[in-house]
Every structure is written in structure tokens, then in C-alpha cells.
Write a protein that holds these residues in place. Structure first.
Motif, PDB file in Angstrom:
ATOM      1  N   ASP A   1      52.010  39.703  -2.211  1.00  0.00           N
ATOM      2  CA  ASP A   1      50.830  38.921  -2.584  1.00  0.00           C
ATOM      3  C   ASP A   1      50.973  37.446  -2.205  1.00  0.00           C
ATOM      4  OD1 ASP A   1      49.527  41.150  -3.486  1.00  0.00           O
ATOM      5  OD2 ASP A   1      49.743  40.694  -5.618  1.00  0.00           O
ATOM      6  N   TYR A   2      52.172  36.915  -2.284  1.00  0.00           N
ATOM      7  CA  TYR A   2      52.354  35.517  -1.878  1.00  0.00           C
ATOM      8  C   TYR A   2      52.211  35.343  -0.372  1.00  0.00           C
ATOM      9  CZ  TYR A   2      53.167  33.040  -6.206  1.00  0.00           C
ATOM     10  OH  TYR A   2      52.983  32.435  -7.430  1.00  0.00           O
ATOM     11  N   LEU A   3      52.548  36.368   0.392  1.00  0.00           N
ATOM     12  CA  LEU A   3      52.288  36.312   1.835  1.00  0.00           C
ATOM     13  C   LEU A   3      50.781  36.266   2.087  1.00  0.00           C
ATOM     14  CD1 LEU A   3      54.940  38.832   3.215  1.00  0.00           C
ATOM     15  CD2 LEU A   3      54.892  36.346   3.580  1.00  0.00           C
ATOM     16  N   VAL A   4      50.045  37.069   1.329  1.00  0.00           N
ATOM     17  CA  VAL A   4      48.578  37.061   1.443  1.00  0.00           C
ATOM     18  C   VAL A   4      48.035  35.715   0.989  1.00  0.00           C
ATOM     19  CG1 VAL A   4      46.435  38.104   0.571  1.00  0.00           C
ATOM     20  CG2 VAL A   4      48.369  39.573   1.192  1.00  0.00           C
ATOM     21  N   LEU A   5      48.556  35.199  -0.118  1.00  0.00           N
ATOM     22  CA  LEU A   5      48.101  33.903  -0.636  1.00  0.00           C
ATOM     23  C   LEU A   5      48.349  32.798   0.382  1.00  0.00           C
ATOM     24  CD1 LEU A   5      46.876  32.283  -2.965  1.00  0.00           C
ATOM     25  CD2 LEU A   5      49.204  32.075  -3.909  1.00  0.00           C
ATOM     26  N   ARG A   6      49.507  32.820   1.018  1.00  0.00           N
ATOM     27  CA  ARG A   6      49.803  31.809   2.040  1.00  0.00           C
ATOM     28  C   ARG A   6      48.760  31.849   3.148  1.00  0.00           C
ATOM     29  NH1 ARG A   6      55.383  32.268   5.173  1.00  0.00           N
ATOM     30  NH2 ARG A   6      54.310  34.114   5.918  1.00  0.00           N
ATOM     31  N   LYS A   7      48.411  33.047   3.601  1.00  0.00           N
ATOM     32  CA  LYS A   7      47.397  33.197   4.650  1.00  0.00           C
ATOM     33  C   LYS A   7      46.033  32.705   4.162  1.00  0.00           C
ATOM     34  CE  LYS A   7      45.563  35.070   8.469  1.00  0.00           C
ATOM     35  NZ  LYS A   7      44.493  34.147   8.812  1.00  0.00           N
ATOM     36  N   LEU A   8      45.670  33.036   2.943  1.00  0.00           N
ATOM     37  CA  LEU A   8      44.398  32.582   2.392  1.00  0.00           C
ATOM     38  C   LEU A   8      44.353  31.058   2.285  1.00  0.00           C
ATOM     39  CD1 LEU A   8      43.822  35.230  -0.437  1.00  0.00           C
ATOM     40  CD2 LEU A   8      42.529  35.008   1.704  1.00  0.00           C
ATOM     41  N   MET A   9      45.454  30.445   1.889  1.00  0.00           N
ATOM     42  CA  MET A   9      45.510  28.981   1.786  1.00  0.00           C
ATOM     43  C   MET A   9      45.363  28.335   3.165  1.00  0.00           C
ATOM     44  SD  MET A   9      45.774  27.894  -1.284  1.00  0.00           S
ATOM     45  CE  MET A   9      46.481  28.092  -2.888  1.00  0.00           C
ATOM     46  N   GLN A  10      45.970  28.944   4.165  1.00  0.00           N
ATOM     47  CA  GLN A  10      45.837  28.433   5.527  1.00  0.00           C
ATOM     48  C   GLN A  10      44.402  28.592   6.017  1.00  0.00           C
ATOM     49  OE1 GLN A  10      48.930  30.870   7.212  1.00  0.00           O
ATOM     50  NE2 GLN A  10      50.475  29.268   7.021  1.00  0.00           N
ATOM     51  N   ASP A  11      43.801  29.745   5.727  1.00  0.00           N
ATOM     52  CA  ASP A  11      42.403  29.976   6.100  1.00  0.00           C
ATOM     53  C   ASP A  11      41.471  28.998   5.380  1.00  0.00           C
ATOM     54  OD1 ASP A  11      43.291  32.076   7.673  1.00  0.00           O
ATOM     55  OD2 ASP A  11      42.569  33.651   6.317  1.00  0.00           O
ATOM     56  N   LEU A  12      41.766  28.734   4.127  1.00  0.00           N
ATOM     57  CA  LEU A  12      40.951  27.801   3.349  1.00  0.00           C
ATOM     58  C   LEU A  12      40.983  26.418   3.978  1.00  0.00           C
ATOM     59  CD1 LEU A  12      39.201  27.195   0.873  1.00  0.00           C
ATOM     60  CD2 LEU A  12      41.317  26.806  -0.411  1.00  0.00           C
TER      61      LEU A  12
END
Length: 146
Positions: A21-32
């Protein structure tokens, strides 16, 4: 399977899920960040929704870990997880300890990305405030009474 083994399995599964989930969160933060640069409000709202849902799941697992640590009679604190890892058989505990260290690095990276996003939002706010001349004597974008 004993209650102790069940709790250890939950810890192992939660650490694995948190890592994913933190890998997904990192990607979402970058996308944001990219969407903040583009000022795409619809995408920003969608990403914020996904981020909030993910954070809630991470928070739930962290609370469960704290309960398990307490159930094992371990005092909460910086060394609690290290103490808990000693309850696992050697190869399993060592693997989890390495995974925990990797998870800790991901958490720090996500916090840094969140700070970067916050700074960008703050900069946007400052620019808008200056454009709108909020709090200044200039009547720009305020009613003009002639």
C-alpha cells in the motif's frame, strides 16, 4: 494454530500489505504533484479520495499492530516492533525485520512527497492571494462603486 501464532501471522500479513500500500501511496503522491502542477481539480479530487481511503486502511492496520504489541505485553515505543520480531522464528523474524526497515523508508519517502505537495499548494495559495490582492487596499476583483 495457537492464538500467539495467529497474531504473528496477522503482523506478517499486515506488514506485507502495508508495504504494498505504501508503494501505491507513493505513486499516488507523485501523481497528485503532477496534477497540482496542471491544476486539474477533478483529478486532484479523485487522487485525494484514493489517498484518503488508502491512509485509512494503513491507519487501521497500525492500530491493529498496536493492539497485538499490547497483547504480547510489549511496551509501545521505538523498539516495540524489534521486540516483536524476536517472537518469530529466526529466518521469518529476520525477513520481517528487513521488510519493516524497507517499509519505514517508504513511510519517510511518502511523508516527504506529502510535504512537497503541501509546499506546492501553499505556493499556489500565495500566488492566488497576490493576484486577488487579498487584504490589500487595491479594489481589484472587489465591487467598484462609481
Amino acid at each position: 494454530m495457537s492464538r500467539r501464532e495467529q497474531l504473528l501471522d496477522v503482523i506478517e500479513q499486515d506488514i506485507q500489505q502495508d508495504s504494498e500500500d505504501y508503494l501505491v501511496l507513493r505513486k499516488l503522491m507523485q501523481d497528485l504533484y503532477a496534477q497540482l502542477l496542471l491544476r486539474d481539480c477533478q483529478q486532484i479530487d479523485q487522487l485525494n479520495l484514493q489517498i484518503n481511503q488508502l491512509i485509512e486502511q494503513l491507519r487501521t492496520r497500525a492500530q491493529r499492530r498496536n493492539k497485538i504489541i499490547t497483547a504480547f505485553g510489549i511496551m509501545a515505543g521505538n523498539q516495540a516492533m524489534q521486540t516483536l520480531f524476536s517472537a518469530f522464528p529466526a529466518p521469518r523474524g529476520d525477513r520481517l525485520q528487513k521488510q519493516w526497515a524497507q517499509l519505514t523508508r517508504l513511510v519517510v519517502e511518502c511523508k516527504e512527497l506529502n510535504e512537497r505537495n503541501g509546499k506546492l499548494l501553499s505556493m499556489h495559495n500565495d500566488i492566488l492571494s497576490k493576484l486577488l490582492n487579498v487584504g490589500a487596499d487595491s479594489p481589484l476583483y472587489t465591487p467598484q462603486f462609481y
